[in-house]
Design a protein around this motif. Structure first.
Motif, short mmCIF file in Angstrom:
data_model
loop_
_atom_site.label_atom_id
_atom_site.label_comp_id
_atom_site.label_asym_id
_atom_site.label_seq_id
_atom_site.Cartn_x
_atom_site.Cartn_y
_atom_site.Cartn_z
N THR A 54 -0.65 -0.64 -10.17
CA THR A 54 -1.85 -0.31 -9.72
C THR A 54 -2.25 -0.87 -8.33
O THR A 54 -1.78 -1.98 -8.14
CB THR A 54 -2.94 -1.19 -10.65
OG1 THR A 54 -2.91 -0.51 -12.07
CG2 THR A 54 -4.40 -0.79 -10.12
N ILE A 55 -2.41 0.13 -7.56
CA ILE A 55 -2.56 -0.19 -5.92
C ILE A 55 -3.91 -0.45 -6.05
O ILE A 55 -4.96 0.41 -6.26
CB ILE A 55 -2.09 1.13 -4.98
CG1 ILE A 55 -0.84 1.47 -5.47
CG2 ILE A 55 -2.49 0.73 -3.79
CD1 ILE A 55 0.26 0.54 -4.99
N SER A 56 -4.54 -1.60 -5.42
CA SER A 56 -5.73 -1.92 -5.20
C SER A 56 -6.44 -1.43 -3.80
O SER A 56 -5.69 -1.03 -3.11
CB SER A 56 -6.01 -3.58 -5.09
OG SER A 56 -5.44 -3.95 -4.06
N PRO A 57 -7.80 -1.27 -3.87
CA PRO A 57 -8.46 -0.88 -2.63
C PRO A 57 -7.88 -1.58 -1.31
O PRO A 57 -7.61 -0.77 -0.32
CB PRO A 57 -9.69 -1.06 -2.79
CG PRO A 57 -10.04 -0.87 -4.07
CD PRO A 57 -8.63 -1.67 -4.70
N ASP A 58 -7.60 -2.71 -1.35
CA ASP A 58 -6.81 -3.45 -0.02
C ASP A 58 -5.85 -3.23 0.04
O ASP A 58 -5.03 -3.38 1.22
CB ASP A 58 -7.21 -5.09 -0.16
CG ASP A 58 -6.45 -5.70 -1.32
OD1 ASP A 58 -6.45 -5.03 -2.38
OD2 ASP A 58 -6.08 -6.73 -1.20
N ALA A 62 -2.19 2.12 5.39
CA ALA A 62 -0.90 3.05 5.56
C ALA A 62 0.32 2.13 5.98
O ALA A 62 1.45 2.44 5.95
CB ALA A 62 -1.09 4.22 6.40
N ASP A 63 0.01 1.16 6.86
CA ASP A 63 0.72 0.17 7.38
C ASP A 63 1.83 -0.44 6.18
O ASP A 63 3.03 -0.73 6.65
CB ASP A 63 0.22 -0.84 8.39
CG ASP A 63 -0.07 -0.40 9.62
OD1 ASP A 63 0.46 0.88 9.92
OD2 ASP A 63 -0.88 -0.85 10.37
N LEU A 64 1.22 -0.57 4.90
CA LEU A 64 2.09 -0.88 4.02
C LEU A 64 2.97 -0.16 3.37
O LEU A 64 3.89 -0.64 2.71
CB LEU A 64 1.03 -1.47 2.80
CG LEU A 64 0.18 -2.49 3.22
CD1 LEU A 64 -1.05 -2.67 1.90
CD2 LEU A 64 0.66 -3.90 3.60
N TYR A 65 3.14 1.07 3.89
CA TYR A 65 3.96 2.10 3.54
C TYR A 65 4.80 2.82 4.34
O TYR A 65 5.28 3.70 4.28
CB TYR A 65 3.12 3.16 2.68
CG TYR A 65 2.22 2.68 1.54
CD1 TYR A 65 2.72 2.30 0.29
CD2 TYR A 65 0.81 2.28 1.99
CE1 TYR A 65 1.99 1.77 -0.56
CE2 TYR A 65 0.12 1.82 0.91
CZ TYR A 65 0.61 1.26 -0.36
OH TYR A 65 -0.21 0.75 -1.17
N ARG A 66 4.88 1.90 5.44
CA ARG A 66 5.65 2.10 6.77
C ARG A 66 6.90 2.49 6.52
O ARG A 66 7.86 3.29 7.10
CB ARG A 66 5.29 1.25 7.84
CG ARG A 66 5.58 1.79 9.11
CD ARG A 66 4.90 0.75 10.19
NE ARG A 66 3.79 1.17 10.49
CZ ARG A 66 3.12 2.24 11.24
NH1 ARG A 66 3.98 3.13 11.74
NH2 ARG A 66 2.19 2.45 11.31
N THR A 67 7.74 1.70 5.92
CA THR A 67 9.33 1.76 5.52
C THR A 67 9.39 1.67 4.15
O THR A 67 8.69 1.23 3.29
CB THR A 67 9.91 0.78 6.15
OG1 THR A 67 9.76 -0.60 5.60
CG2 THR A 67 9.83 0.58 7.82
N ILE A 68 10.55 2.15 3.50
CA ILE A 68 11.05 1.93 2.34
C ILE A 68 11.43 0.69 1.91
O ILE A 68 10.82 0.11 0.54
CB ILE A 68 12.41 3.00 2.02
CG1 ILE A 68 11.96 4.42 2.19
CG2 ILE A 68 12.84 2.61 0.87
CD1 ILE A 68 13.24 5.49 2.14
N GLY A 69 11.93 -0.21 2.83
CA GLY A 69 11.95 -1.57 2.55
C GLY A 69 10.50 -2.29 2.14
O GLY A 69 10.52 -3.04 1.35
#
Length: 83
Positions: A54-58, A62-69
């Motif tokens: 589950t991905i929370s609102p916080d 988008a910066d949290l999904y910037r790279t595959i790593g």
């Protein structure tokens, strides 16, 4: 840990001209234009379904999904918490 389904999803959904194995851990998916803001939402839906997380609102930044790593680190962290 490596998540081949993640790379395959990104390659098939967003980077059709790039083979999944060429998507490196540090490739900036946002700056390169591979993933845009709508793409981040698609990616989040995929992560929640594929990895039963589950991905929370916080965690919608988008910066949290910037790279595959970064994404793989998030998956690892959420799987440890769920265990």
């Amino acid at each position: 840990m490596s998540y081949p389904a993640l790379r395959t999803f990104i390659a098939e959904e967003f980077a059709v001209d790039i083979p999944a194995e060429q998507l490196t851990d540090d490739l900036d998916l946002i700056d390169t234009g591979i993933v845009d803001s709508l793409g981040v939402l698609k990616l989040i839906a995929f992560l929640e379904g594929e990895y039963d997380m589950t991905i929370s609102p916080d965690e919608l930044d988008a910066d949290l999904y910037r790279t595959i790593g970064q994404i793989e680190t998030m998956i690892d962290a959420k799987q440890v918490v769920a265990a």
